[in-house]
Design a protein around this motif. Structure first.
Motif, PDB file in Angstrom:
ATOM      1  N   ARG A 200      -5.577  11.766  10.232  1.00 12.64           N
ATOM      2  CA  ARG A 200      -4.163  12.037   9.961  1.00 12.64           C
ATOM      3  C   ARG A 200      -3.424  12.408  11.248  1.00 12.64           C
ATOM      4  O   ARG A 200      -2.307  11.934  11.500  1.00 12.64           O
ATOM      5  CB  ARG A 200      -4.038  13.177   8.943  1.00 12.64           C
ATOM      6  CG  ARG A 200      -2.607  13.461   8.505  1.00 12.64           C
ATOM      7  CD  ARG A 200      -2.550  14.692   7.623  1.00 12.64           C
ATOM      8  NE  ARG A 200      -2.825  15.902   8.392  1.00 12.64           N
ATOM      9  CZ  ARG A 200      -1.928  16.541   9.130  1.00 12.64           C
ATOM     10  NH1 ARG A 200      -0.673  16.076   9.213  1.00 12.64           N
ATOM     11  NH2 ARG A 200      -2.249  17.646   9.789  1.00 12.64           N
ATOM     12  N   ILE A 201      -4.046  13.240  12.077  1.00 10.41           N
ATOM     13  CA  ILE A 201      -3.418  13.631  13.339  1.00 10.41           C
ATOM     14  C   ILE A 201      -3.301  12.437  14.271  1.00 10.41           C
ATOM     15  O   ILE A 201      -2.288  12.253  14.957  1.00 10.41           O
ATOM     16  CB  ILE A 201      -4.224  14.768  13.987  1.00 10.41           C
ATOM     17  CG1 ILE A 201      -4.161  16.029  13.119  1.00 10.41           C
ATOM     18  CG2 ILE A 201      -3.718  15.070  15.396  1.00 10.41           C
ATOM     19  CD1 ILE A 201      -5.081  17.127  13.563  1.00 10.41           C
ATOM     20  N   ALA A 202      -4.343  11.611  14.324  1.00 12.36           N
ATOM     21  CA  ALA A 202      -4.304  10.422  15.181  1.00 12.36           C
ATOM     22  C   ALA A 202      -3.178   9.486  14.768  1.00 12.36           C
ATOM     23  O   ALA A 202      -2.529   8.862  15.616  1.00 12.36           O
ATOM     24  CB  ALA A 202      -5.649   9.704  15.128  1.00 12.36           C
ATOM     25  N   ARG A 203      -2.914   9.380  13.471  1.00 15.46           N
ATOM     26  CA  ARG A 203      -1.829   8.513  12.998  1.00 15.46           C
ATOM     27  C   ARG A 203      -0.465   9.036  13.437  1.00 15.46           C
ATOM     28  O   ARG A 203       0.471   8.261  13.625  1.00 15.46           O
ATOM     29  CB  ARG A 203      -1.893   8.394  11.476  1.00 15.46           C
ATOM     30  CG  ARG A 203      -3.068   7.568  10.971  1.00 15.46           C
ATOM     31  CD  ARG A 203      -3.172   7.573   9.459  1.00 15.46           C
ATOM     32  NE  ARG A 203      -4.260   6.729   9.000  1.00 15.46           N
ATOM     33  CZ  ARG A 203      -4.649   6.630   7.727  1.00 15.46           C
ATOM     34  NH1 ARG A 203      -4.017   7.358   6.791  1.00 15.46           N
ATOM     35  NH2 ARG A 203      -5.641   5.831   7.395  1.00 15.46           N
ATOM     36  N   ILE A 241      -1.037  -0.310  21.265  1.00 16.39           N
ATOM     37  CA  ILE A 241      -0.661  -0.959  20.003  1.00 16.39           C
ATOM     38  C   ILE A 241      -1.896  -1.126  19.120  1.00 16.39           C
ATOM     39  O   ILE A 241      -1.855  -0.913  17.895  1.00 16.39           O
ATOM     40  CB  ILE A 241       0.009  -2.318  20.270  1.00 16.39           C
ATOM     41  CG1 ILE A 241       1.371  -2.107  20.949  1.00 16.39           C
ATOM     42  CG2 ILE A 241       0.173  -3.115  18.975  1.00 16.39           C
ATOM     43  CD1 ILE A 241       2.019  -3.391  21.417  1.00 16.39           C
ATOM     44  N   GLY A 242      -3.018  -1.502  19.747  1.00 15.51           N
ATOM     45  CA  GLY A 242      -4.259  -1.620  19.000  1.00 15.51           C
ATOM     46  C   GLY A 242      -4.724  -0.300  18.416  1.00 15.51           C
ATOM     47  O   GLY A 242      -5.268  -0.256  17.304  1.00 15.51           O
ATOM     48  N   VAL A 243      -4.493   0.792  19.135  1.00 16.44           N
ATOM     49  CA  VAL A 243      -4.861   2.119  18.629  1.00 16.44           C
ATOM     50  C   VAL A 243      -4.053   2.448  17.380  1.00 16.44           C
ATOM     51  O   VAL A 243      -4.596   2.939  16.384  1.00 16.44           O
ATOM     52  CB  VAL A 243      -4.651   3.193  19.708  1.00 16.44           C
ATOM     53  CG1 VAL A 243      -4.837   4.589  19.127  1.00 16.44           C
ATOM     54  CG2 VAL A 243      -5.613   2.985  20.867  1.00 16.44           C
ATOM     55  N   VAL A 244      -2.755   2.179  17.425  1.00 21.73           N
ATOM     56  CA  VAL A 244      -1.907   2.429  16.253  1.00 21.73           C
ATOM     57  C   VAL A 244      -2.427   1.654  15.056  1.00 21.73           C
ATOM     58  O   VAL A 244      -2.565   2.196  13.947  1.00 21.73           O
ATOM     59  CB  VAL A 244      -0.443   2.043  16.556  1.00 21.73           C
ATOM     60  CG1 VAL A 244       0.415   2.185  15.301  1.00 21.73           C
ATOM     61  CG2 VAL A 244       0.126   2.900  17.684  1.00 21.73           C
ATOM     62  N   SER A 245      -2.745   0.372  15.269  1.00 14.45           N
ATOM     63  CA  SER A 245      -3.257  -0.454  14.175  1.00 14.45           C
ATOM     64  C   SER A 245      -4.603   0.045  13.675  1.00 14.45           C
ATOM     65  O   SER A 245      -4.848   0.101  12.459  1.00 14.45           O
ATOM     66  CB  SER A 245      -3.368  -1.909  14.656  1.00 14.45           C
ATOM     67  OG  SER A 245      -3.958  -2.723  13.664  1.00 14.45           O
ATOM     68  N   ALA A 246      -5.481   0.431  14.602  1.00 16.87           N
ATOM     69  CA  ALA A 246      -6.833   0.833  14.213  1.00 16.87           C
ATOM     70  C   ALA A 246      -6.845   2.138  13.428  1.00 16.87           C
ATOM     71  O   ALA A 246      -7.594   2.269  12.453  1.00 16.87           O
ATOM     72  CB  ALA A 246      -7.711   0.958  15.461  1.00 16.87           C
ATOM     73  N   TYR A 248      -4.549   3.377  11.537  1.00 13.51           N
ATOM     74  CA  TYR A 248      -4.014   3.165  10.192  1.00 13.51           C
ATOM     75  C   TYR A 248      -4.960   2.341   9.322  1.00 13.51           C
ATOM     76  O   TYR A 248      -4.846   2.341   8.097  1.00 13.51           O
ATOM     77  CB  TYR A 248      -2.638   2.499  10.258  1.00 13.51           C
ATOM     78  CG  TYR A 248      -1.523   3.501  10.476  1.00 13.51           C
ATOM     79  CD1 TYR A 248      -0.947   4.178   9.401  1.00 13.51           C
ATOM     80  CD2 TYR A 248      -1.066   3.797  11.758  1.00 13.51           C
ATOM     81  CE1 TYR A 248       0.058   5.108   9.596  1.00 13.51           C
ATOM     82  CE2 TYR A 248      -0.064   4.729  11.968  1.00 13.51           C
ATOM     83  CZ  TYR A 248       0.492   5.381  10.885  1.00 13.51           C
ATOM     84  OH  TYR A 248       1.481   6.316  11.093  1.00 13.51           O
ATOM     85  N   ALA A 249      -5.896   1.629   9.961  1.00 16.57           N
ATOM     86  CA  ALA A 249      -6.896   0.861   9.224  1.00 16.57           C
ATOM     87  C   ALA A 249      -8.211   1.621   9.081  1.00 16.57           C
ATOM     88  O   ALA A 249      -9.210   1.058   8.614  1.00 16.57           O
ATOM     89  CB  ALA A 249      -7.145  -0.474   9.928  1.00 16.57           C
TER      90      ALA A 249
END
Length: 349
Positions: A200-203, A241-246, A248-249
């Motif tokens: 949750r914090i990472a998101r 950008i990949g971190v944001v996607s990862a 959330y997945a």
């Protein structure tokens, strides 16, 4: 490639290793009270102990990268070392004090089963993680930007000169990215409720890191970059950008790889923008430091190269083995209960 160029690259690699490995240590320290928030109860303390246990076997080994980087700088480029540590005395002194308090806090936190005792060491862990995370960005941004170095190779910039907008943005970047790096690491190393909270914090942090990182990378490239460092800017942006996607997945492994690549790209951007300088000057009549006028003798560099060729693989293999041995996830259920947190003693807050 000459030995001066080689050692410039090796010092960049050493700082890269430090930022990647110690970066998530800092993030874990910053997030410890967040994942272990709540009233002073045994349950809260167990959560905080679980968070700290994720870095317990490796945090001190990660700091070795900084020691080796400083030693390599001293031996290969003594003029760079002398000018940097004298001109940046106060920020580097604050980093050193913070690292000392953090190390002592990690070791001493569990020595006395007392609420006030642990609370104070927890503050030291957080402060000892926040201060270096911010000041490392300030320091390296100023190195790339340049400082006032006179004809005697003395830095005449004041502390307020170092706190310029570009440097403060660099500090905000390292603080944000290290905290994100730590959140992703916690998601990778914990299970159950701790992992859920870390995700949750990472998101929350991932889009912030993307925004701050994008602004800093563009500013660096436009003001100080080389044509080829546009590639580093692109890689950093793609990784974030990949971190944001990862995150959330729920793919924390890919997210951790993404933050690692992003940190790598930023280090390449900074050192690539700096080369062949090591500390440029902003004074018209000043003397900037380059790999040529700041380096040791050829014989010294040869001896250092042979020593590094034999010792570096051993150190890397040993540290890799350490991470492999302690690769398992940690949960709150695996933390043995303490004797019981005692109330604060009379007269202690």
């Amino acid at each position: 490639m000459g030995l001066q160029e080689l050692w410039f690259i090796l010092i960049a690699v050493l700082f890269l290793g430090y930022f990647v490995l110690e970066g998530f240590d800092f993030g874990v320290g910053i997030l410890m009270p967040v994942l272990g928030r709540g009233p002073d109860t045994p349950e809260r303390d167990t959560r905080r102990r679980a968070v700290l246990n994720t870095i317990g076997p490796v945090w001190d080994g990660n700091e070795v990268w900084l020691l080796v980087a400083g030693g390599a700088m001293f031996a290969a480029f003594p003029e760079w070392y002398a000018t940097l540590f004298s001109g940046f005395y106060l920020p580097l002194f604050l980093i050193l004090i913070a690292l000392i308090f953090r190390a002592v806090a990690i070791e001493f936190r569990g020595k006395i089963d007392d609420v006030a005792w642990r609370r104070r060491w927890d503050v030291a862990i957080v402060a000892g993680s926040v201060v270096p995370s911010f000041l490392w960005g300030v320091a390296f941004a100023n190195i790339v930007r340049g400082v006032a170095i006179d004809a005697d190779k003395q830095v005449t910039s004041t502390l307020f000169d170092l706190l310029n907008p570009y440097a403060l943005l660099g500090g905000l970047l390292t603080l944000t990215v290290f905290t994100l790096h730590g959140a992703v690491f916690l998601a990778l190393k914990t299970s159950g409720g701790l992992r859920t909270e870390a995700v949750r914090i990472a998101r929350i942090l991932a889009p912030v890191g993307l925004g701050v990182g994008g602004v800093f990378a563009l500013w660096t490239q436009l003001a100080h970059g080389r044509p080829w460092t546009w590639g580093a800017v692109a890689v950093a942006a793609a990784a974030l950008i990949g971190v944001v996607s990862a995150v959330y997945a729920d793919r924390e492994g890919w997210a951790f790889a993404g933050t690692t690549v992003a940190i790598t790209a930023v280090v390449v951007l900074l050192f690539g923008s700096l080369f062949p300088d090591v500390m440029p000057t902003t004074l018209a009549d000043g003397v900037g430091l380059t790999i040529e006028n700041a380096s040791s003798s050829h014989y010294t560099l040869v001896v250092m190269t042979w020593a590094a060729a034999f010792l570096t693989p051993v150190v890397v293999l040993y540290q890799g083995w350490t991470y492999w041995v302690f690769r398992a996830r940690i949960s709150v259920d695996q933390i043995p209960p303490s004797i019981g947190l005692l109330p604060a003693r009379p007269g202690r807050s």
